[in-house]
Design an enzyme around this catalytic site. Structure first.
Site, PDB file in Angstrom:
ATOM      1  N   VAL A  92       0.914  -1.147   0.000  1.00 19.90           N
ATOM      2  CA  VAL A  92       0.000   0.000   0.000  1.00 19.90           C
ATOM      3  C   VAL A  92       0.952   1.195   0.000  1.00 19.90           C
ATOM      4  O   VAL A  92       1.506   1.557   1.030  1.00 19.90           O
ATOM      5  CB  VAL A  92      -0.935   0.020   1.228  1.00 19.90           C
ATOM      6  CG1 VAL A  92      -1.741   1.312   1.267  1.00 19.90           C
ATOM      7  CG2 VAL A  92      -1.866  -1.193   1.221  1.00 19.90           C
ATOM      8  N   PRO A  93       1.188   1.784  -1.167  1.00 20.07           N
ATOM      9  CA  PRO A  93       2.299   2.722  -1.352  1.00 20.07           C
ATOM     10  C   PRO A  93       2.048   4.121  -0.783  1.00 20.07           C
ATOM     11  O   PRO A  93       1.936   5.112  -1.509  1.00 20.07           O
ATOM     12  CB  PRO A  93       2.470   2.753  -2.864  1.00 20.07           C
ATOM     13  CG  PRO A  93       1.081   2.529  -3.383  1.00 20.07           C
ATOM     14  CD  PRO A  93       0.463   1.551  -2.421  1.00 20.07           C
ATOM     15  N   CYS A  94       1.992   4.199   0.537  1.00 22.55           N
ATOM     16  CA  CYS A  94       1.749   5.487   1.187  1.00 22.55           C
ATOM     17  C   CYS A  94       2.863   6.489   0.889  1.00 22.55           C
ATOM     18  O   CYS A  94       2.641   7.700   0.977  1.00 22.55           O
ATOM     19  CB  CYS A  94       1.550   5.291   2.681  1.00 22.55           C
ATOM     20  SG  CYS A  94       2.820   4.305   3.484  1.00 22.55           S
ATOM     21  N   HIS A  95       4.037   6.003   0.493  1.00 19.99           N
ATOM     22  CA  HIS A  95       5.134   6.905   0.148  1.00 19.99           C
ATOM     23  C   HIS A  95       4.823   7.719  -1.110  1.00 19.99           C
ATOM     24  O   HIS A  95       5.441   8.751  -1.340  1.00 19.99           O
ATOM     25  CB  HIS A  95       6.443   6.123  -0.027  1.00 19.99           C
ATOM     26  CG  HIS A  95       6.428   5.147  -1.143  1.00 19.99           C
ATOM     27  ND1 HIS A  95       5.830   3.897  -1.024  1.00 19.99           N
ATOM     28  CD2 HIS A  95       6.924   5.217  -2.402  1.00 19.99           C
ATOM     29  CE1 HIS A  95       5.974   3.251  -2.163  1.00 19.99           C
ATOM     30  NE2 HIS A  95       6.632   4.024  -3.024  1.00 19.99           N
ATOM     31  N   ARG A  96       3.838   7.311  -1.895  1.00 24.62           N
ATOM     32  CA  ARG A  96       3.490   8.020  -3.133  1.00 24.62           C
ATOM     33  C   ARG A  96       2.485   9.145  -2.896  1.00 24.62           C
ATOM     34  O   ARG A  96       2.022   9.771  -3.846  1.00 24.62           O
ATOM     35  CB  ARG A  96       2.936   7.032  -4.159  1.00 24.62           C
ATOM     36  CG  ARG A  96       3.963   6.005  -4.591  1.00 24.62           C
ATOM     37  CD  ARG A  96       3.424   5.057  -5.634  1.00 24.62           C
ATOM     38  NE  ARG A  96       4.351   3.937  -5.788  1.00 24.62           N
ATOM     39  CZ  ARG A  96       3.981   2.691  -6.002  1.00 24.62           C
ATOM     40  NH1 ARG A  96       2.701   2.380  -6.124  1.00 24.62           N
ATOM     41  NH2 ARG A  96       4.885   1.740  -6.097  1.00 24.62           N
TER      42      ARG A  96
END
Length: 188
Positions: free
Chosen positions: A146-150
């Site tokens: 779940v790419p929260c860094h994006r």
């Protein structure tokens, strides 16, 4: 995109593996990932944090889904264009709002970013929901998958990142994906 629930009673496994960032870990149940652990200061610290987050997990042979998750994370951190959207997650204990936020985050392709406010708009919530979205992402048990860094601040800043290494890790992940935190974020 696979989002599954479980009864929480089946065996749970975990493993550590080397990546371009250092030793990462995953924990899984019968229906998908329970957690992803980004590198801590050592492999032992990474393992300890992962086991604290999923106390019932123990070293087990990888399931095909867990193997896919591990291989996908390694490849993504090596610069591959893999969004990991096919990696199933166990969501039984995840609040509904967080599920919606995580589902939208998983639509963001590697090398792209969006803002907290844009996610709020896509959820049909006002700009004031950006804080709630940030809080949901701060509790994300599956960083990278779940790419929260994006997800970045509207000002073009990075916003927060609660995983080990904080904003430095977020910037490193964005760099690996060829996104620069000081530039204008690209949207879906």
């Amino acid at each position: 995109m696979a989002l599954l629930a479980s009864n929480g009673m089946e065996d749970c496994g975990f493993t550590l593996f080397e990546t371009a960032l250092g030793p990462c870990g995953i924990a899984w149940g019968a229906h998908g990932l329970l957690a992803v652990q980004l590198p801590e200061r050592s492999a032992d610290a990474t393992r300890a944090r992962l086991v604290r987050s999923v106390p019932r997990a123990r070293p087990l042979p990888l399931t095909p889904a867990a193997e896919r998750a591990r291989d996908g994370i390694v490849a993504l951190l090596d610069g591959a264009d893999d969004d990991l959207a096919d990696v199933p997650l166990e969501l039984e204990t995840v609040p509904e709002f967080h599920r919606a936020v995580y589902a939208l985050a998983r639509e963001i392709r590697p090398g792209r970013t969006t803002t907290y406010g844009e996610l709020a708009a896509r959820l049909g919530a006002g700009p004031g929901a950006a804080r709630a979205i940030g809080q949901a992402l701060g509790r994300n048990p599956w960083p990278i998958v779940v790419p929260c860094h994006r997800i970045v601040a509207a000002s073009g800043g990075t916003g927060g990142f609660s995983a080990p290494g904080g904003v430095d890790t977020k910037l490193r992940l964005l760099e690996i994906e060829r996104v620069h935190g000081n530039g204008t974020p690209t949207l879906f």
